[in-house]
Design a protein around this motif. Structure first.
Motif, PDB file in Angstrom:
ATOM      1  N   THR A 112      28.629 -16.687  -7.088  1.00  0.00           N
ATOM      2  CA  THR A 112      27.764 -16.191  -6.018  1.00  0.00           C
ATOM      3  C   THR A 112      26.455 -15.655  -6.569  1.00  0.00           C
ATOM      4  N   ASP A 113      26.338 -15.562  -7.869  1.00  0.00           N
ATOM      5  CA  ASP A 113      25.132 -15.038  -8.511  1.00  0.00           C
ATOM      6  C   ASP A 113      24.557 -16.129  -9.406  1.00  0.00           C
ATOM      7  N   LEU A 114      23.481 -16.761  -8.954  1.00  0.00           N
ATOM      8  CA  LEU A 114      22.925 -17.892  -9.697  1.00  0.00           C
ATOM      9  C   LEU A 114      22.318 -17.446 -11.014  1.00  0.00           C
ATOM     10  N   ASP A 115      21.774 -16.255 -11.075  1.00  0.00           N
ATOM     11  CA  ASP A 115      21.238 -15.765 -12.347  1.00  0.00           C
ATOM     12  C   ASP A 115      22.352 -15.590 -13.373  1.00  0.00           C
ATOM     13  N   ALA A 116      23.493 -15.040 -12.931  1.00  0.00           N
ATOM     14  CA  ALA A 116      24.624 -14.870 -13.844  1.00  0.00           C
ATOM     15  C   ALA A 116      25.160 -16.230 -14.283  1.00  0.00           C
ATOM     16  N   LEU A 117      25.204 -17.171 -13.346  1.00  0.00           N
ATOM     17  CA  LEU A 117      25.666 -18.518 -13.678  1.00  0.00           C
ATOM     18  C   LEU A 117      24.749 -19.165 -14.712  1.00  0.00           C
ATOM     19  N   ALA A 118      23.440 -19.041 -14.492  1.00  0.00           N
ATOM     20  CA  ALA A 118      22.480 -19.628 -15.426  1.00  0.00           C
ATOM     21  C   ALA A 118      22.567 -18.953 -16.793  1.00  0.00           C
ATOM     22  N   ALA A 119      22.782 -17.642 -16.805  1.00  0.00           N
ATOM     23  CA  ALA A 119      22.839 -16.912 -18.071  1.00  0.00           C
ATOM     24  C   ALA A 119      24.033 -17.328 -18.913  1.00  0.00           C
ATOM     25  N   GLN A 120      25.108 -17.777 -18.265  1.00  0.00           N
ATOM     26  CA  GLN A 120      26.303 -18.154 -19.001  1.00  0.00           C
ATOM     27  C   GLN A 120      26.367 -19.647 -19.308  1.00  0.00           C
ATOM     28  N   ALA A 121      25.365 -20.408 -18.868  1.00  0.00           N
ATOM     29  CA  ALA A 121      25.345 -21.832 -19.175  1.00  0.00           C
ATOM     30  C   ALA A 121      25.199 -22.037 -20.678  1.00  0.00           C
TER      31      ALA A 121
ATOM     32  N   SER B  97       8.936 -28.342   8.244  1.00  0.00           N
ATOM     33  CA  SER B  97       8.040 -28.114   9.383  1.00  0.00           C
ATOM     34  C   SER B  97       8.172 -26.695   9.934  1.00  0.00           C
ATOM     35  N   ASP B  98       9.170 -25.961   9.447  1.00  0.00           N
ATOM     36  CA  ASP B  98       9.359 -24.563   9.830  1.00  0.00           C
ATOM     37  C   ASP B  98       8.654 -23.680   8.802  1.00  0.00           C
ATOM     38  N   GLU B  99       7.809 -22.781   9.258  1.00  0.00           N
ATOM     39  CA  GLU B  99       6.988 -21.980   8.360  1.00  0.00           C
ATOM     40  C   GLU B  99       7.833 -21.161   7.391  1.00  0.00           C
ATOM     41  N   GLY B 100       8.915 -20.571   7.900  1.00  0.00           N
ATOM     42  CA  GLY B 100       9.759 -19.757   7.038  1.00  0.00           C
ATOM     43  C   GLY B 100      10.495 -20.589   6.003  1.00  0.00           C
ATOM     44  N   ASP B 101      11.016 -21.718   6.429  1.00  0.00           N
ATOM     45  CA  ASP B 101      11.723 -22.590   5.494  1.00  0.00           C
ATOM     46  C   ASP B 101      10.777 -23.136   4.434  1.00  0.00           C
ATOM     47  N   LEU B 102       9.567 -23.494   4.851  1.00  0.00           N
ATOM     48  CA  LEU B 102       8.604 -24.016   3.883  1.00  0.00           C
ATOM     49  C   LEU B 102       8.249 -22.946   2.857  1.00  0.00           C
ATOM     50  N   ALA B 103       8.136 -21.707   3.301  1.00  0.00           N
ATOM     51  CA  ALA B 103       7.844 -20.610   2.367  1.00  0.00           C
ATOM     52  C   ALA B 103       8.977 -20.467   1.353  1.00  0.00           C
ATOM     53  N   LEU B 104      10.227 -20.653   1.810  1.00  0.00           N
ATOM     54  CA  LEU B 104      11.358 -20.601   0.883  1.00  0.00           C
ATOM     55  C   LEU B 104      11.297 -21.742  -0.127  1.00  0.00           C
ATOM     56  N   ALA B 105      10.906 -22.930   0.343  1.00  0.00           N
ATOM     57  CA  ALA B 105      10.777 -24.063  -0.572  1.00  0.00           C
ATOM     58  C   ALA B 105       9.755 -23.752  -1.661  1.00  0.00           C
ATOM     59  N   HIS B 106       8.647 -23.161  -1.282  1.00  0.00           N
ATOM     60  CA  HIS B 106       7.625 -22.811  -2.272  1.00  0.00           C
ATOM     61  C   HIS B 106       8.137 -21.746  -3.242  1.00  0.00           C
ATOM     62  N   ARG B 107       8.938 -20.825  -2.752  1.00  0.00           N
ATOM     63  CA  ARG B 107       9.488 -19.808  -3.646  1.00  0.00           C
ATOM     64  C   ARG B 107      10.456 -20.427  -4.653  1.00  0.00           C
ATOM     65  N   ILE B 108      11.230 -21.410  -4.209  1.00  0.00           N
ATOM     66  CA  ILE B 108      12.133 -22.114  -5.135  1.00  0.00           C
ATOM     67  C   ILE B 108      11.326 -22.821  -6.204  1.00  0.00           C
ATOM     68  N   VAL B 109      10.262 -23.502  -5.784  1.00  0.00           N
ATOM     69  CA  VAL B 109       9.432 -24.243  -6.741  1.00  0.00           C
ATOM     70  C   VAL B 109       8.773 -23.292  -7.732  1.00  0.00           C
ATOM     71  N   ARG B 110       8.367 -22.111  -7.283  1.00  0.00           N
ATOM     72  CA  ARG B 110       7.727 -21.165  -8.202  1.00  0.00           C
ATOM     73  C   ARG B 110       8.674 -20.703  -9.303  1.00  0.00           C
TER      74      ARG B 110
ATOM     75  N   VAL C 170      21.307 -18.763  -2.912  1.00  0.00           N
ATOM     76  CA  VAL C 170      19.933 -19.127  -3.267  1.00  0.00           C
ATOM     77  C   VAL C 170      18.962 -18.055  -2.778  1.00  0.00           C
ATOM     78  N   LEU C 171      19.197 -17.535  -1.568  1.00  0.00           N
ATOM     79  CA  LEU C 171      18.320 -16.488  -1.051  1.00  0.00           C
ATOM     80  C   LEU C 171      18.422 -15.227  -1.893  1.00  0.00           C
ATOM     81  N   ARG C 172      19.630 -14.877  -2.328  1.00  0.00           N
ATOM     82  CA  ARG C 172      19.770 -13.714  -3.219  1.00  0.00           C
ATOM     83  C   ARG C 172      19.047 -13.952  -4.534  1.00  0.00           C
ATOM     84  N   TRP C 173      19.142 -15.167  -5.027  1.00  0.00           N
ATOM     85  CA  TRP C 173      18.471 -15.539  -6.279  1.00  0.00           C
ATOM     86  C   TRP C 173      16.956 -15.395  -6.130  1.00  0.00           C
ATOM     87  N   LEU C 174      16.451 -15.688  -4.931  1.00  0.00           N
ATOM     88  CA  LEU C 174      15.011 -15.572  -4.657  1.00  0.00           C
ATOM     89  C   LEU C 174      14.603 -14.141  -4.323  1.00  0.00           C
TER      90      LEU C 174
END
Length: 395
Positions: A6-15, A88-101, A386-390
């Protein structure tokens, strides 16, 4: 201790894979892109699969199915985390940009120019992120082929691959798997790894552009080279090879057996096992070029000897003597054969209740193991993590 899924940062850290620490925004769908990103995920990268609210097209490509899910989708999406976003949804698009960042790599196979209106095109993102590795997969490039649909079957048709496949007196035939997509995905993977290596030295990203047709022509290797280098138009030869002989199925006492002689030494051993050593010194058959010229004469001579035993009997004898041969198996039998050889072809992806058998990653490392922590995700299954990760609010 296992990572908290449930914690993507923890998952990535243990890869522990060679790409541990790399974050991939996967905006691709169907096969070439998802195959590439699954390979990245297998090697330790954290891959966020961004899907439309309808999901990847291959989720609906059935049969076959496993527990109601298309095995096509399952085959190329393990070790990823799915979030469904409507650009096409402003909020979803903002999340996409946050993932890309947060990403080191972005992989997409939208129609050329299709992401520009969302600010997710390379020109826009690279102005903000000079270190971003951006990989674009198209069907036929961004020039005159931009309007052609980027489907594997179309690429097989126009590349010449179909024209080479099938019996000489039959019709052109597609390969039994979307091979051009797979080759394209592997080429994209190679380009991404090269770009990451360059970035580690310079701090700069890059824009990779891979297309199905160029990948198909590269994958045709000796056949496309014949056209380019020698002005030769290769033709369908069924199961035969234009440059090697014997290199095709032969009848035995019970069923066909592949014989794949790649040099003159192997042919000598073959003739000895068939108890016709004189064929190896016959000037019509002593060299590869001579055998190719006289293959119609040689084939019945070999077939007459092979008729004395069954295919598996010959296979065992040839294998012991180092003569390349193989029985013709089904795909399921091929998996079993790989298991018999100790290749462990099946790996179970996932933990807990959701565990799905998948085909093992083909590369092995002495320094680390490929991880199969995540089963292919259900649509939007990882939204909250993913939202927690962001650092965004969950809902």
């Amino acid at each position: 201790m296992a990572a908290d899924l449930t914690d993507l940062d923890a998952l990535a850290a243990q890869a522990t894979g060679p790409l541990a620490g790399v974050v991939v925004a996967d905006l691709s769908r169907v096969l070439a892109g998802p195959y590439c990103t699954m390979m990245l995920a297998d090697l330790g990268a954290l891959v966020i699969k961004v899907e439309s609210p309808r999901g990847d097209d291959t989720r609906t490509w059935v049969p076959p199915e496993r527990d109601g899910e298309g095995t096509y989708f399952l085959s190329v999406n393990r070790n990823k985390h799915s979030i469904a976003l409507d650009f096409s949804d402003e909020g979803d698009l903002a999340l996409a940009h946050r993932i890309v960042r947060r990403a080191d790599v972005l992989v997409e196979n939208f129609k050329p120019g299709g992401l520009a209106r969302f600010g997710l095109d390379y020109a826009t993102l690279s102005a903000e992120r000079a270190d971003l590795v951006y990989a674009s997969i198209t069907g036929f490039g961004t020039a005159e082929g931009v309007d052609l649909p980027g489907y594997d079957l179309v690429a097989q048709a126009v590349s010449g691959l179909m024209d080479l496949t099938g019996q000489p007196d039959g019709e052109p035939t597609k390969v039994g798997v979307a091979l051009v997509d797979v080759i394209t995905g592997l080429h994209c993977l190679t380009g991404i790894l090269a770009a990451l290596h360059r970035r580690s030295a310079t701090g700069l990203g890059d824009h990779l552009q891979v297309d199905l047709l160029s990948s198909a022509l590269s994958g045709l290797v000796n056949q496309s080279a014949a056209a380019v280098m020698a002005g030769v138009t290769p033709s369908r030869m069924g199961n035969a090879h234009p440059s090697l002989y014997p290199y095709e199925p032969f009848p035995t006492a019970d069923k066909d057996l592949i014989i794949a002689v790649g040099n003159d030494r192997q042919f000598v051993r073959l003739c000895e096992l068939l108890e016709v050593p004189e064929l190896a010194t016959d000037e019509r058959f002593a060299t590869m070029g001579a055998r190719n010229r006289h293959r119609d004469t040689l084939r019945p001579l070999l077939a007459a000897r092979l008729a004395a035993r069954g295919a598996m009997d010959w296979f065992d004898r040839f294998r012991a003597a180092g003569v390349p041969s193989a029985p013709i198996l089904t795909v399921a039998e091929g998996v079993d054969f790989a298991a018999d050889l100790g290749l462990e072809p099946v790996a179970v992806a996932g933990n807990g209740e959701r565990r799905i058998p998948t085909v093992r990653h083909p590369v092995r490392f002495d320094s680390s193991e490929v991880d199969y922590h995540q089963a292919p995700p259900r649509l939007d299954a990882d939204r909250d993590r993913v939202l927690r990760w962001l650092g965004a609010e969950t809902h």
